[in-house]
Design an enzyme around this catalytic site. Sequence first.
Site: not given
Length: 335
Positions: A90, A92-93, A141, A168, A199, A263, A268, A303-304
């Site tokens: 990820s 962003r995370t 994650r 999420h 999610n 989204d 994945m 959310c990209l």
Amino acid sequence: MFNFRFLFNTANIHKIKHSVQCIRSRHRQPIETSTKLKGQDLLTLQNYTPEEIKYLLWVASDLKNRIKYKKEYLPLLQGKSLAMIFEKRSTRTRLSTETGFELLGGHPCFLTLQDIHLGINESISDTARVLSTMTDAILARVYKHCDLITLAEEAIIPVINGLSDFDHPIQILADYLTLQEHYRSLNGLTLSWIGDGNNVLNSILLSAAKFGMNLHVATPKGFEPDPTVIKIAEEYSIKYGTKLLLTTNPLEAAKGASVLITDTWISMGQEEEKQRRLKAFQGYQITMQTAQEAASDWTFLHCLPRKPEEVNDEVFYSPKSLVFQEAENRKWTIM
């Protein structure tokens, strides 16, 4: 999120109480809440009351104001460490968690499956017990939500859901902070989800009504949200007096909406389903034609990462799009 969850020790409690009494958010007064959030896991927003979620958003907004705009130094996590378990990559995370935790003086430890033995050479239970002796919290994650539950059951430190196949929550906190900044209030907004019953949608279904937000959902047949989640969302809609619409028609879902949301159609682990999904989601791209059905003050969230088939450039890069503010707010809500 980290700063009040496990920092209420004897040395810091008076300092933090005084800070909460004195500071003011740009959007609202501090929200009174007890310290019962101390040590709590965050696996799903379903387990949080409206007041507790509002408090999380207030803390995020206040930290953003003090650190970003007032340039204050707040080492609230000095001496603390965070185990970051990433089965799924990820942008962003990872960046939001590492930079946010370090800004507060803590030390994040990034762990992939190449770094640890999670569920392979060492059981998830044993990993949870080991991490509990070396770190102060775990952000995981993962692919399977059941693995997250096992981590939380076996760990004696807080476990935060960085993403699972079911939920999420940290993404939705960033979404709500973004909408709160833009509209000033979440109450009365109508969210329109157009896309996969995944999610991220589960997280919205389990929390939107708690803020008085209506929710319109359009998914293709065969890609609906989990029936159990739908049942809970219907109960919340009745309890909080909001409207919940489930349809297969994107334009029906967009009608009167304050916020258009989508989204990825192919998460994945779903790469083998790509062609089937692209065919099933034909007609679900968000365009200006979709937006014509929405309220005049509509905005757009994603959310990209984004792919053009999900939303066209005209919407994605328009002044109505809040996606990059939304991405930045991942940092402030994770803190």
